[in-house]
Design a protein around this motif. Structure first.
Motif, PDB file in Angstrom:
ATOM      1  N   VAL B 378      89.604 -44.574   1.667  1.00  0.00           N
ATOM      2  CA  VAL B 378      88.932 -45.476   0.732  1.00  0.00           C
ATOM      3  C   VAL B 378      89.396 -46.909   0.942  1.00  0.00           C
ATOM      4  O   VAL B 378      90.577 -47.202   0.782  1.00  0.00           O
ATOM      5  CB  VAL B 378      89.205 -45.044  -0.727  1.00  0.00           C
ATOM      6  N   ARG B 382      86.834 -50.897  -2.539  1.00  0.00           N
ATOM      7  CA  ARG B 382      86.105 -49.826  -3.198  1.00  0.00           C
ATOM      8  C   ARG B 382      86.942 -49.214  -4.328  1.00  0.00           C
ATOM      9  O   ARG B 382      86.441 -48.919  -5.404  1.00  0.00           O
ATOM     10  CB  ARG B 382      85.749 -48.778  -2.149  1.00  0.00           C
ATOM     11  N   LEU B 386      86.486 -49.092  -8.567  1.00  0.00           N
ATOM     12  CA  LEU B 386      86.690 -47.938  -9.456  1.00  0.00           C
ATOM     13  C   LEU B 386      87.589 -48.337 -10.628  1.00  0.00           C
ATOM     14  O   LEU B 386      87.328 -48.004 -11.792  1.00  0.00           O
ATOM     15  CB  LEU B 386      87.304 -46.777  -8.675  1.00  0.00           C
ATOM     16  N   MET B 407      85.183 -39.836  -3.835  1.00  0.00           N
ATOM     17  CA  MET B 407      85.231 -40.985  -2.908  1.00  0.00           C
ATOM     18  C   MET B 407      86.078 -40.648  -1.682  1.00  0.00           C
ATOM     19  O   MET B 407      85.734 -40.975  -0.541  1.00  0.00           O
ATOM     20  CB  MET B 407      85.822 -42.226  -3.602  1.00  0.00           C
ATOM     21  N   GLU B 413      80.448 -44.729  -2.597  1.00  0.00           N
ATOM     22  CA  GLU B 413      80.728 -45.874  -3.472  1.00  0.00           C
ATOM     23  C   GLU B 413      80.959 -45.359  -4.895  1.00  0.00           C
ATOM     24  O   GLU B 413      80.249 -44.453  -5.348  1.00  0.00           O
ATOM     25  CB  GLU B 413      79.515 -46.825  -3.504  1.00  0.00           C
ATOM     26  N   PRO B 414      81.907 -45.913  -5.648  1.00  0.00           N
ATOM     27  CA  PRO B 414      82.183 -45.391  -7.004  1.00  0.00           C
ATOM     28  C   PRO B 414      80.954 -45.460  -7.914  1.00  0.00           C
ATOM     29  O   PRO B 414      80.683 -44.505  -8.648  1.00  0.00           O
ATOM     30  CB  PRO B 414      83.319 -46.280  -7.511  1.00  0.00           C
ATOM     31  N   VAL B 417      78.611 -42.582  -7.324  1.00  0.00           N
ATOM     32  CA  VAL B 417      79.109 -41.302  -7.830  1.00  0.00           C
ATOM     33  C   VAL B 417      78.920 -41.229  -9.341  1.00  0.00           C
ATOM     34  O   VAL B 417      78.475 -40.215  -9.887  1.00  0.00           O
ATOM     35  CB  VAL B 417      80.598 -41.113  -7.452  1.00  0.00           C
TER      36      VAL B 417
END
Lengths: 499, 490, 101
Positions: B378, B382, B386, B407, B413-414, B417
């Motif tokens: 990650v 990114r 989050l 992730m 991508e947060p 999700v």
């Protein structure tokens, strides 16, 4: 091309004839191998002769010439190499039991340079063990005889190389000079020997005796041949941190025969106590020859001269004690066959067995000079006086172009006369160690004979000014014929044959 | 002899421990210090040697520029003064693993001198002075378990550049010694001069230990402890040796200045058999090498290229970012992790939250994978996003952990999700109230329990609401609403 | 200064040089001779004189770039070894010093 025996030809003559295809390197090499076979049983200059390899190399040179290539400025010139200079695949012993059987996996830089210039390494020559001596009697393997009188020493420590050149076994040789080890045997054997400026020639591959004093240099029969050899040997080597980046000169081109205006200094201290008056006289006469040719001669003084030998012995032995510490019987060299229970005993016993008496004496002296409580009094003091000695030379060489002195205080002495008396032996070096301590170039050429034995004239120059030394030596040799005389031994041996 | 005291009782000791450390670190260069042989660790025995590092007759040393530069770099990072002209000397002694019968080292003109390193709490640090930092060549390695009844030598290590870092006797406890070593190791890692791995021998420690009565300022007799191969053994050996010395002195005995060996298995120090002769190394300037000028402008160039050093970083984390000393130490102790943390900060993450995520979720994943931060899938930006989603209340912490896992697994991508799995937190009071009321109605017993004073019943009710919302409810809001309802409807 | 047999033994030990009794007697006398000779240096006033370690002490040591090149094949490394064991050089077991490594 000539009716003279091939073993009488010089370096330049040989190389030029081979380059032009008028002489084959193989016949030159064979002539010298024959000569060695004929006389070396008496002279004992060689510890190892590279016969077959030398012939194979000679055929390569000849093949190159046939193809139209130029094998280089030493094309087909046999060179004898002092056995403390490493040769890949060829035993290198420093004339010590410690290194008996040692075969280096690499070539010294000077060997690479000789090979690249078309020279042919013909063998390895005798020396005082680890170059420690002035007579070549301290070799662990054999005593080399002086070709002018076989009952006398050839001088040392490069006695094998000097004797080989004098006896016609090789037109050129390499030696090393720490306190006079090229110049002294050159004087005793009546050949030309040059110790270059410290840093002029790479020390990489020369088995170290005293690192701040050691220099490799050439032997030949005259100044011109010596100049040709120096041009090949000299120059910066990135493998030797003490090698100089100074540009080299055109040494052969410097040989103009003209010494008009050249200022020559005669240091009074080199003509006094301890120097045979007949030797001093011969040297003065030689200087007079140069004066007649237009040089100026002045008396000068080097007041610290009487301290050069003690300083030399402290500095050289201290460095040697450390340089010779690597011989421990672990990775190479002699290892005791007696039972040992610890590695400490292994090392001490192997060293005790492997080194000869003179080497042991010097290791003890040098270790002592560096040991706690004595360092300042001996090693430190010697380093200080070394500066005073160097300053002496610098001051005088600012006034004159070069200095002329005897090379040795006497002519060659009888074998055995001084072998067990270190101080008497060390006195042979009283005229030569100064140039090593100050790092100056110096050469010796024959300048006369006493009782049939050659006398050496030493010329000492400014740093990196080998060209001037060679010019003066060459000018002298154009006017005299001492360098053309050959020992009776040489005259008797007819090996080689004309081509 | 009694069992050595443990660390916890240090304050009650009647004596003070005085320690100076001599640390050797192998520099990370491609080639050896005086020849071109490679320095790779773990190569076949005697496969990385040449005539020079084998000490063959006639060979000569030529200095590796990078090794010198690394030495200056390390010395600067240790706050040393730099010698205007350094030189190399020969240290003479015989040992089978020493190829020349001398080691090329530095005697009176080391590269660096008069430095220091701070240890302890950044708010109130202790400064350990560094006497000298010098460059030398390593020796070969003797092995005693290869050939029956003999020792054997491998010279691959011969000529690897080594830095010797000598502290003043300013260290006052075993823990402080460990702290000093940890900090020193970090300096080596940050400056990139060494990988400083004790287990591979690229960091080696000798301890000079003495004791004196508390309050005394006189130095006692020193013993030198060798063969320490972990920070733990350094601590244990110092503890043991100090206690031993104190017991000897307390019983009216006297100590000898000697070298002792740390017996790892028995956890004791043992005197080495003493040599008849004291060492006399006969140092003198190495005539094969010339002086080594260290011009001021070159030194300043190196100084300017130094990264933020671990000491400064630790100070910033604790004093400016308000991290705990423990968290700061963990982050600083792993330059890769700290770098990731710095990237999170640069991407706008709040420091304490970022530290917490790095030291829990990220570290847990790395540990589980046995991977380094370089392998972490990650990108910092990114993860920072989050953290922002949590910070803004868009998703709950619980949801965030699920998102994190996805992730890591898929590289998603947060925001994607969160949307795809409908994890957006329910912070709508009206919507939540409806659910709260439903839960209260369905669970009369816990409601009664809570009202009877059993607080833990609230947790159950919160759990039920979270269950109804599949974890999306804003937990703080749920708590507030439940309390409100339970107290008002009494 | 006078040189005693003890001096020579001490120095020989520093130099890791085993001397047999003949060596020792001979060396004491010769070392004495040379030391007496070099002692003449003590008469030189060297106050304030910087020691000269090297003929060209003004210069600086050249350096090489940090690039690695494979060294010798292991067989050449061991070719001159008085005793070897596989790819290693072999020596008698290092007992007390073994711990000192």
């Amino acid at each position: 091309m000539t009716d003279r025996p091939l073993t009488e030809l010089g370096v330049v003559e040989t190389a030029e004839a081979v380059r032009r295809g008028r002489l084959r390197a193989e016949e030159v090499t064979r002539a010298h191998l024959d000569r060695i076979a004929a006389v070396d049983g008496r002279i004992r200059a060689f510890l190892h002769v590279t016969g077959e390899a030398a012939l194979a190399r000679a055929r390569e040179i000849d093949e190159a010439v046939r193809r139209g290539a130029d094998p280089g400025p030493l094309a087909g010139v046999p060179v004898a190499v002092k056995d403390n200079i490493c040769t890949r695949g060829v035993p290198t012993t420093a004339a010590s039991r410690m290194l008996q059987g040692f075969v280096p996996p690499y070539d010294a830089t000077v060997i690479e340079r000789l090979n690249a210039a078309g020279a042919i390494i013909i063998g390895k020559t005798n020396l005082d063990e680890f170059a420690m001596g002035s007579s070549t009697e301290h070799s662990a393997f054999q005593v080399t005889a002086n070709p002018w009188d076989e009952s006398r020493v050839p001088g040392g420590s490069s006695g094998g190389s000097a004797a080989a050149v004098a006896a016609g076994e090789a037109p050129a040789a390499l030696g090393t000079d720490t306190g006079g080890s090229i110049r002294l045997p050159a004087a005793f054997c009546g050949v030309t020997g040059l110790k270059p400026t410290y840093g002029r020639v790479s020390r990489y591959g020369a088995i170290a005796f005293a690192s701040s004093l050691d220099q490799i240099g050439p032997f030949a029969r005259d100044a011109r041949d010596t100049a040709r050899l120096l041009a090949v040997l000299a120059g910066y080597d990135q493998r030797d941190s003490t090698s100089a980046q100074e540009p080299t000169a055109d040494y052969e081109g410097a040989l103009t025969g003209d010494v008009r205006g050249l200022k020559i200094g005669l240091p009074a201290e080199y003509f006094g106590e301890g120097v045979d008056s007949r030797v001093a006289q011969a040297v003065r006469e030689a200087v007079a020859v140069l004066k007649d040719a237009g040089a100026q001669v002045v008396e000068v003084s080097l007041p610290y001269t009487s301290y050069t030998l003690p300083v030399y012995h402290l500095v050289a032995t201290a460095e040697a004690s450390s340089n010779l510490a690597r011989y421990d019987g672990v990775r190479y060299g002699h290892r005791t066959s007696r039972r040992v229970t610890s590695h400490g005993d292994l090392i001490a016993r192997s060293r005790g067995e492997g080194f000869g008496p003179e080497v042991k004496l010097r290791i003890i002296l040098g270790t002592f000079a560096l040991s706690a409580g004595y360092y300042d009094q001996y090693y430190g003091k010697a380093q200080q006086v070394r500066r005073l000695i160097k300053d002496d030379f610098e001051r005088v060489l600012a006034q004159v172009d070069l200095l002329a002195t005897p090379t040795a205080p006497t002519v060659a002495f009888p074998i055995g006369e001084r072998a067990d008396d270190p101080m008497a032996m060390y006195m042979a070096d009283i005229c030569t160690t100064g140039a090593n301590l100050a790092g100056l170039p110096a050469l010796s050429i024959p300048c006369g004979f006493l009782d049939g034995l050659p006398v050496g004239l030493q010329l000492i120059g400014r740093p990196f000014d080998e060209a001037t030394l060679l010019r003066a030596a060459d000018a002298y040799q154009r006017l005299t014929d001492h360098h053309l005389r050959r020992p009776a031994l040489a005259a008797a041996g007819a090996a080689g044959g004309g081509a | 002899m009694s069992t050595p005291v443990t660390a916890g009782t240090a304050v009650e000791r009647p004596y003070e421990i005085v320690v100076g450390l001599e640390v050797h670190v192998e520099l990370t260069t491609e080639s050896k210090i005086f020849c071109s042989c490679p320095t790779r660790f773990g190569a076949e025995p005697n496969s990385q040697v040449c005539p020079v590092c084998l000490g063959l007759p006639g060979t000569l040393p030529v200095l590796n520029r990078r090794a010198l530069e690394q030495a200056v770099r390390a010395a600067l990072a240790l706050n040393c003064r730099i010698q205007p002209v350094a030189k190399f000397d020969r240290k003479n002694y015989h040992y089978p693993d020493l190829v020349k019968g001398y080691q090329i080292s530095q005697y009176d003109l080391p590269v660096g001198y008069e430095g220091w390193l701070e240890v302890g709490d950044p708010a109130n640090p202790r400064r350990i002075r560094i006497r000298r930092v010098h460059l030398e060549e390593d020796t070969g390695k003797s092995l005693h378990d290869q050939a029956p009844g003999a020792s054997v030598v491998d010279y691959n290590r011969s000529g690897i550049p080594l830095l010797e870092i000598v502290s003043e006797p300013d260290i006052r406890s075993a823990e402080e010694a460990r702290d000093y070593l940890m900090h020193l190791r970090q300096v080596m890692l940050y400056t990139g001069v060494s990988d400083a791995r004790m287990e591979e021998g690229s960091l080696r420690v000798d301890c000079n230990v003495s004791v004196r009565p508390r309050g005394s300022d006189v130095f006692g007799t020193i013993t030198e402890i060798k063969n320490l191969n972990s920070f733990r053994s350094v601590v244990r050996a110092i503890e043991y040796e100090a206690q031993r010395q104190w017991e000897v002195l307390s019983a009216g005995g006297t100590l000898r200045r000697e070298t002792r060996h740390w017996d790892e298995r028995r956890e004791v120090t043992v005197a080495l058999r003493r040599k008849e002769e004291a060492h006399d190394y006969r140092y003198f300037p190495d005539p094969d090498l010339l002086p080594v000028p260290l011009p001021a402008d070159w030194v300043e160039e190196i100084r300017a290229s130094l990264p933020e050093l671990p000491g400064a970083r630790r100070r910033r984390y604790v004093l400016d970012l308000d991290l705990s000393v423990r968290d700061a130490d963990t982050l600083v102790g792993d330059p890769g992790l700290a770098g990731y943390f710095e990237d999170l900060l640069a991407a706008g993450a709040e420091a304490r939250a970022a530290a917490s995520w790095v030291l829990t979720q990220v570290l847990a994943w790395l540990n589980a994978q046995g991977a380094g931060i370089d392998a972490f899938p990650v990108p910092p930006a990114r993860l920072a996003r989050l953290l922002r989603l949590v910070d803004e209340g868009t998703i709950s912490m619980t949801a965030a952990k699920d998102v994190f896992e996805e992730m890591v697994r898929t590289g998603a991508e947060p925001d994607a999700v969160v949307e795809a799995r409908g994890l957006r937190q329910i912070s709508d009071q009206a919507a939540l109230l409806e659910i709260v009321d439903r839960v209260l109605a369905a669970n009369p017993q816990p409601v009664a329990d809570y009202r009877a004073g059993r607080q833990q019943a609230l947790g159950f009710l919160v759990g039920q609401v979270m269950k109804e919302t599949r974890g999306r409810a804003n937990p703080q809001l749920v708590n507030d609403l439940l309390r409100q309802r339970l107290s008002s409807d009494g | 200064m006078p040189v005693t047999p003890d001096d020579v033994r001490r120095v020989a030990q520093l130099a890791s040089l085993e001397l047999d009794p003949d060596d020792e007697t001979r060396l004491v006398q010769k070392v004495q001779q040379v030391v007496e000779y070099v002692d003449r240096l003590q008469a030189v006033d060297t106050a304030g004189i910087e020691p000269l370690a090297h003929p060209y002490a003004g210069s600086s040591t050249p350096m090489r770039p940090d690039t690695a090149r494979q060294g010798l094949p292991v067989d050449e490394v061991l070719a001159n070894a008085p005793d070897r064991f596989g790819p290693f050089f072999r020596v008698p077991r290092m007992i007390e010093e073994g711990q000192d490594d």
